[in-house]
Design a protein around this motif. Structure first.
Motif: not given
Length: 353
Positions: A186-212
């Protein structure tokens, strides 16, 4: 009581607790079987963009601390001097016919999209639906044969501390996997009205956007979309759109190509004291303006449900179909009144409702 007997009794009390702790700390001996299972559904997404369009890195909040709700996230921008520029993102296949989920910010400005499959084949793709508010998009490829596809998981069942496996195409190196846990929900990061993210500690880098991100059964429980980083690279704070939200949006995009969002035509602000949300601006030609609302008015409730923050108001309006009549309870300078507003269709830009 003899010392030996006391020791046996003490051990019988402690042992079950120790056993539970060991089970809680147990981790997979290897992620290799899981990787083999899910690798065929993870794809790289190469994008050709018009000059001046930002590269599709994962949205980065340029602070090593948790983002402050309400502040916009920024995306690294790398402008090419030539007519077109190349960039890369990630995605995953969800149907045998070749429909792929990715992020809107990956393909939104694309002139050409090429998908790289797990077996190395490169196939051109077309955009068939996007939703800017949730940063989701779907693209389609045609390989002439059925493809392996991902199975959606239930993000509501995921708990803080559960193992996850993140897949994607970091830095356009090709399909890669990283492991970690769910750090928060339920993380809100100020990105929009539907902010409700899962926060992960697995490394995510440029190019990972859209991955599962997968659970340990190989089911998709999140769509990786943003990171917090002082440098642009992973520091172990990443965010994924929960699968239960993503699945609903993707289903609608497949059916209609877009998500019609409700809109009032107002700018809103949280109040520092007292209930409700203050209107800081009203578009005179929008639904709220035509209904007679004014800057400074306070929205107390929608359809008799209290509204106590701006995000809640935006979510409530954006979630209803355009053309719906919404009942508002208002406060104007201490005078309470009620009125109905026919919700309009939300324009493409963000920042108001």
């Amino acid at each position: 009581m003899p010392a030996r007997r006391r020791a046996i009794i003490a051990a019988s009390v402690v042992a079950p607790f120790v056993l539970r702790v060991r089970r809680a700390r147990a981790m997979p001996s290897s992620f290799a079987p899981l990787v083999r299972m899910v690798a065929p559904v993870v794809v790289g997404v190469s994008v050709t963009q018009y000059s001046g369009a930002p590269r599709p890195s994962p949205p980065v909040l340029p602070s090593p601390r948790a983002p402050i709700p309400g502040q916009p996230r920024t995306r690294p921008q790398d402008y090419a001097g030539t007519e077109v520029s190349k960039a890369a993102g990630s995605g995953f296949i969800i149907t045998a016919s070749g429909i792929i989920v990715t992020n809107n910010h990956v393909v939104g400005n694309a002139a050409e999209i090429v998908v790289t499959l797990d077996d190395g084949r490169r196939v051109k793709a077309e955009v068939i639906g996007t939703d800017q508010l949730t940063d989701l998009a779907i693209i389609r490829i045609d390989t002439g044969r059925d493809l392996p596809f991902a199975i959606w998981g239930d993000s509501a069942r995921m708990q803080v501390g559960d193992w996850i496996l993140a897949g994607g195409n970091p830095f356009d190196l090709g399909t890669s996997f990283t492991a970690g846990i769910i750090s928060a929900r339920g993380r809100e990061i100020g990105d929009g009205p539907f902010d409700h993210f899962l926060q992960l500690d697995a490394p995510i880098n440029p190019g990972n956007s859209g991955g599962p991100s997968f659970d340990m059964r190989g089911h998709v429980i999140g769509v990786n979309t943003a990171i917090v980083s002082p440098s642009g690279g992973s520091v172990g704070i990443g965010f994924a759109i929960p699968s239960n939200m993503a699945r609903r949006i993707v289903t609608a995009l497949i059916a209609h190509g877009s998500i019609p969002r409700g809109w009032l035509g107002v700018s809103v602000q949280d109040r520092t004291s007292g209930p409700g949300v203050r209107l800081t601006g009203v578009d005179s030609s929008g639904p709220a303006g035509r209904a007679g609302l004014q800057p400074g008015d306070i929205v107390l409730a929608i359809n008799h449900l209290p509204v106590n923050d701006a995000s809640a108001l935006i979510r409530a309006i954006a979630s209803v179909p355009p053309g719906t009549d919404e009942h508002l309870r208002m406060d104007r300078g201490g005078r309470m009144f009620d009125l109905s507003v026919r919700v309009g269709r939300r324009p493409a830009e963000l920042g108001s409702d």
